[in-house]
Design an enzyme around this catalytic site. Structure first.
Site: not given
Ligand code: NAP
Length: 310
Positions: A16, A38-39, A92, A170
């Site tokens: 996101i 970011s890690r 969110k 989610d």
């Molecule tokens: P994602 O692709 O998994 O990205 C989240 C990033 O946060 C990961 O790439 C990771 O980057 C970091 N992360 C993961 N676990 C972590 C931890 N334990 N501690 C610290 N950093 C961590 O997830 P996403 O889809 O972007 O979703 C993130 C948030 O946005 C969620 O709450 C989701 O509900 C919301 N959201 C997502 C979407 C969608 O379409 N995907 C849409 C609207 C809202 P590093 O490994 O580099 O740290």
């Protein structure tokens, strides 16, 4: 527009952050992307930190952070950012429990900082029109269908299946964020059935039944096993006509006639609102969508279904 753009750091460079936050910040003159945190990932041409603590210590000039990590680490990150005097935008869901988000509200208030719990679906183009149309109607029944293919939208995201990751809630919480925005009266959960894959902490499907003070039947069907056409819609039967809000809130149809349809601009709306909150020194935290999810986990009947393999 503010005289000098707000310097902002984006935390959690995942799907996101890349799909929405980075382009919307780049397009909004009120903000300047000053760092990424970011890690494992980074953003080309932008100062990068692997931990939030390091960024907070070495860049006191960055006044805002956008937390785009999974919800399980939201509270710790937000607490650290607020303690360091930064305004905070929360993706969110704003946290993994209602109480931890309430505490963030207190922390932000005590420190005179803006806390913005975003609900991106509320910024979908037809949502406000749907709210206005429903405002003077009596809702007799309401039906939400939010069905998508988890493998397509969340490939490899392990956190979503772990406790606090919400599973099908989610996306489902996006629907609830719209419903709580547009319904003229508050609703409450009456019953729910949640389907948990036997190898996951979080549900893959949920059937929810709500009502309101007028006895309206409000149903929501969330399913993550939808292949083929995806559905993100809600329909209302009222004392004065029928409403269909379709395409995640982008299209509004009243009595069979399309009255509004526009391309999505949800995150543009989020950053416009964040700028306004910073300008007016206010916070915006509505917990109602998260409360309904908490109620579903509290009241819902649980069924174990076949394991989920990504
Ligand atoms: P994602 O692709 O998994 O990205 C989240 C990033 O946060 C990961 O790439 C990771 O980057 C970091 N992360 C993961 N676990 C972590 C931890 N334990 N501690 C610290 N950093 C961590 O997830 P996403 O889809 O972007 O979703 C993130 C948030 O946005 C969620 O709450 C989701 O509900 C919301 N959201 C997502 C979407 C969608 O379409 N995907 C849409 C609207 C809202 P590093 O490994 O580099 O740290």
């Amino acid at each position: 527009m503010t005289e000098t753009p707000h310097k902002i750091a984006v935390v959690g460079i995942g799907k996101i952050a890349r799909d929405q936050h980075l382009p919307c910040i780049a397009a909004n003159p009120n903000f300047e992307l000053a760092a990424s945190v970011s890690r494992n990932a980074s953003v080309e041409g932008v100062t990068h930190f692997t931990t939030l603590e390091e960024m907070l210590q070495s860049r006191p000039d960055i006044g805002c952070v956008a937390l785009c990590t999974p919800p399980q680490v939201r509270y710790a990150h937000a607490t650290a950012a607020i303690a360091a005097g930064r305004h905070v935008l929360l993706e969110k869901p704003p946290g993994v429990s209602t109480c931890e988000v309430e505490d963030l509200v207190t922390q932000a208030d005590d420190n005179g900082l803006t806390l913005f719990a975003t609900w991106h679906s509320r910024h979908a183009p037809a949502v406000e029109q749907a709210r206005l149309w429903l405002a003077d109607k009596t809702v007799r029944s309401f039906k939400v269908s939010w069905k998508e293919d988890v493998r397509r939208w969340h490939p490899g995201q392990k956190w979503i299946w772990e406790a606090g990751g919400l599973g099908v809630f989610d996306p489902g919480i996006n629907a609830l964020s719209i419903v709580t925005e547009i319904l003229p009266d508050p609703m409450h959960l009456v019953s729910a059935t949640l389907q948990f894959p036997e190898n996951c902490d979080t549900p893959i499907a949920a059937d929810l039944q709500f009502t309101d003070r007028n006895g309206a039947e409000i149903l929501a069907d969330f399913d993550w096993r939808q292949t083929g056409p995806q559905s993100w819609n809600m329909q209302a039967d009222t004392d004065a006509g029928h409403m269909l809000l379709d395409e995640g809130g982008a299209k509004l149809v009243i009595d069979g006639e399309t009255v509004s349809q526009a391309p999505p601009a949800e995150y543009e709306g989020i950053y416009a609102r964040f700028a306004e909150l910073l300008e007016t020194e206010k916070s915006d935290v509505d917990l109602s969508p998260l409360r309904h999810v908490a109620d579903a986990f509290m009241l819902g009947r649980r069924i174990t279904v076949e394991p989920f393999e990504d």
